[in-house]
Design an enzyme around this catalytic site. Structure first.
Site, PDB file in Angstrom:
ATOM      1  N   ASP A 133       2.506   3.363   2.870  1.00  0.00           N
ATOM      2  CA  ASP A 133       1.418   4.305   2.538  1.00  0.00           C
ATOM      3  C   ASP A 133       1.918   5.578   1.858  1.00  0.00           C
ATOM      4  O   ASP A 133       1.546   5.878   0.729  1.00  0.00           O
ATOM      5  CB  ASP A 133       0.579   4.636   3.775  1.00  0.00           C
ATOM      6  N   GLN A 162      -9.726   9.022  -4.920  1.00  0.00           N
ATOM      7  CA  GLN A 162      -9.311   9.775  -3.724  1.00  0.00           C
ATOM      8  C   GLN A 162     -10.349  10.800  -3.267  1.00  0.00           C
ATOM      9  O   GLN A 162     -10.553  10.999  -2.085  1.00  0.00           O
ATOM     10  CB  GLN A 162      -7.972  10.476  -3.987  1.00  0.00           C
ATOM     11  N   HIS A 222      -9.741   1.908   0.893  1.00  0.00           N
ATOM     12  CA  HIS A 222      -9.408   2.742   2.051  1.00  0.00           C
ATOM     13  C   HIS A 222     -10.676   2.730   2.897  1.00  0.00           C
ATOM     14  O   HIS A 222     -11.686   3.329   2.513  1.00  0.00           O
ATOM     15  CB  HIS A 222      -9.094   4.168   1.621  1.00  0.00           C
ATOM     16  N   HIS A 252       1.252   5.239  -2.077  1.00  0.00           N
ATOM     17  CA  HIS A 252       0.703   6.199  -3.056  1.00  0.00           C
ATOM     18  C   HIS A 252       1.846   6.781  -3.866  1.00  0.00           C
ATOM     19  O   HIS A 252       2.503   7.732  -3.435  1.00  0.00           O
ATOM     20  CB  HIS A 252      -0.069   7.299  -2.329  1.00  0.00           C
ATOM     21  N   HIS A 297       0.861  -1.200   0.000  1.00  0.00           N
ATOM     22  CA  HIS A 297       0.000   0.000   0.000  1.00  0.00           C
ATOM     23  C   HIS A 297       0.894   1.246   0.000  1.00  0.00           C
ATOM     24  O   HIS A 297       1.460   1.626   1.020  1.00  0.00           O
ATOM     25  CB  HIS A 297      -0.916  -0.010   1.235  1.00  0.00           C
ATOM     26  N   GLU A 343     -10.903   4.928   7.620  1.00  0.00           N
ATOM     27  CA  GLU A 343      -9.640   5.547   8.052  1.00  0.00           C
ATOM     28  C   GLU A 343      -9.986   6.779   8.883  1.00  0.00           C
ATOM     29  O   GLU A 343      -9.856   7.917   8.454  1.00  0.00           O
ATOM     30  CB  GLU A 343      -8.775   5.921   6.837  1.00  0.00           C
TER      31      GLU A 343
HETATM   32  N1  17E Z   1      -5.166   9.164   0.878  1.00  0.00           N
HETATM   33  C1  17E Z   1      -5.979   8.682   1.831  1.00  0.00           C
HETATM   34  O1  17E Z   1      -7.204   8.680   1.652  1.00  0.00           O
HETATM   35  N2  17E Z   1      -5.450   8.207   2.976  1.00  0.00           N
HETATM   36  C2  17E Z   1      -4.136   8.204   3.156  1.00  0.00           C
HETATM   37  N3  17E Z   1      -3.629   7.722   4.296  1.00  0.00           N
HETATM   38  C3  17E Z   1      -3.269   8.718   2.163  1.00  0.00           C
HETATM   39  C4  17E Z   1      -3.842   9.181   1.039  1.00  0.00           C
HETATM   40  C5  17E Z   1      -1.803   8.750   2.360  1.00  0.00           C
HETATM   41 FE   FE2 Z   2      -3.546   5.033   1.524  1.00  0.00          FE
END
Ligand code: 17E
Ligand code: FE2
Length: 417
Positions: free
Chosen positions: A307, A150, A208, A56, A54, A211
């Site tokens: 990440d 995103q 994702h 980006h 994982h 989070e």
């Molecule tokens: N984008 C996201 O939604 N969550 C993250 N931890 C990162 C990017 C790095």
């Molecule tokens: Fe991520």
């Protein structure tokens, strides 16, 4: 034919020699006879290559430079800053940054990377750049691309069509971000459509998911239910799931039973989420990890990942999976000696399971000769000392090999170290 002798092979205590022929492992054993070249590893630890499942790569290093710091240290500010800045993105810039990120990781023993690529961009700039790199660099690194919305599957207008386009272009997995949609219902519906798209295009799923620190965030439950019904759990990964550390134990216990049935995979990003989570807390402050230890005990596959490196979300990171592992096992209390001894699984085999590259992964006869050598003689010592990777071999050839560190000047007292 090359023969590596005096190896300590992770998970295979009885074999100390590795014979490589035609880019493949030919035999793993002892007293393997003659070879054109014999390399003495001096008892050092040999592992399959590190896996970063994982990362980006499209916005890696985007946070460098004045005025780019994420002031609040939150996920939401990161998304806003990226949104403001990505409009000027070019394929060349993504390529340049991604290349630098890949070089960083490969130079530290990584050979398998799954990267989330933002598809909430009308030109799919990142996806175009990374599809080219996936092909161009395949002799050095195995790249998998997740089509990742995103800015939201619904929240960003046209994301559904862009995601479908990215899957047609050849993305390896479908992503999502349900906790960023405008309501719980929108998040649920986004997951339904993403799961359907993944099945339609026969690709894996990596979401994702939850989070945040909200104990009531329930997208993990929804995702798990959807992929259970479709018998797609083994192809599915729930990334982050930080909120699952904040839920009631009785609820967590119920979910554990369901995860066992679905065989869903998990990815935890210890450094990234230790940084991003708990931002609304005073004290006690939450750690940003999902229930890593308990999920592993439950029989679910869990891997650690980097990440971010120096992007709008996280200012640090350097692609060193040992740093990720060290932080992760501390934060997860995965520190009983029996756990430490098998902790390398979290940055090797478990990530490879998630990427479903098992056929080409592992130190076994008939598989591509991919492995790394660490400057330590067993797993416990390697983790305690945060041992460096001294060599990375891919298809039987060195990607790099470096000498162990030596002091230029030292007093006698230090000679024995
Ligand atoms: N984008 C996201 O939604 N969550 C993250 N931890 C990162 C990017 C790095
Ligand atoms: Fe991520």
């Amino acid at each position: 034919m090359k023969k590596f002798i005096n190896a300590t092979i992770y998970g295979n205590p009885d074999s100390h020699e590795i014979l490589v022929e035609n880019n493949q492992f030919k035999v793993i054993g002892n007293d393997l006879g003659d070879a054109d070249e014999v390399i003495d590893l001096g008892g050092r630890l040999v592992l399959p290559p590190y896996v970063d499942p994982h990362l980006h790569l499209d916005y890696i290093f985007s946070g460098l430079g004045e005025g780019n710091a994420n002031i609040s240290g939150t996920l939401f500010e990161g998304i806003q800053r990226w949104s403001d800045n990505k409009k000027t993105l070019t394929e060349e810039l993504v390529r340049e940054r991604a290349m630098k990120g890949i070089q960083k990781e490969v130079s530290k023993g990584v050979q398998f990377i799954r990267t989330h690529v933002d598809i909430t961009d009308p030109n799919l700039t990142g996806m175009k750049a990374l599809i080219k790199l996936r092909e161009e660099l395949k002799s050095i690194v195995t790249l998998q691309l997740v089509a990742f919305p995103q800015e939201g599957f619904f929240r960003y207008k046209g994301a559904e069509e862009l995601m479908e386009k990215a899957l047609e272009m050849g993305a390896d997995a479908a992503g999502g971000i349900p906790h960023f949609e405008i309501s719980y219902e929108h998040g649920v519906e986004s997951l339904r459509r993403i799961v359907d798209l993944a099945i339609k295009y026969d690709v894996m799923i990596d979401i994702h998911c939850d989070e945040n620190d909200d104990p009531n965030s329930r997208f993990l439950e929804v995702l798990n239910a959807l992929v259970t019904e479709k018998e797609y759990g083994e192809y599915t990964t729930a990334s982050h799931t930080t909120s699952f550390a904040s839920v009631e134990n009785s609820y967590a216990n119920k979910m554990m039973g369901l995860f066992k049935e679905s065989k869903i995979n998990f990815i935890s990003c210890p450094t990234e989420n230790a940084h991003l989570q708990g931002r609304g807390d005073t004290y006690p402050k939450r750690r940003g990890l999902t229930r890593v230890k308990e999920l592993l005990a439950n029989g679910n596959n869990v891997a650690f990942a980097q990440d971010s490196i120096a992007d709008y979300w996280y200012p640090l990171g350097n692609g060193n999976m040992m740093n990720i592992l060290d932080n992760g096992i501390h934060l997860a209390h995965y520190t009983h000696i029996d756990e430490i001894n098998k902790a390398f699984d979290l940055i090797t085999y478990n990530g490879a399971n998630i990427m479903r590259v098992n056929e080409e992964y592992g130190i076994e006869a008939g598989k591509p000769a991919n492995f790394i050598v660490l400057d330590a003689t067993d797993a416990y010592e390697a983790i305690r000392e945060r041992a460096e990777v001294l060599a990375s071999v891919r298809n039987g050839e060195y990607l790099f090999k470096r000498a162990p560190r030596v002091n230029e000047i030292e007093i006698d007292f230090l000679k024995e170290l």
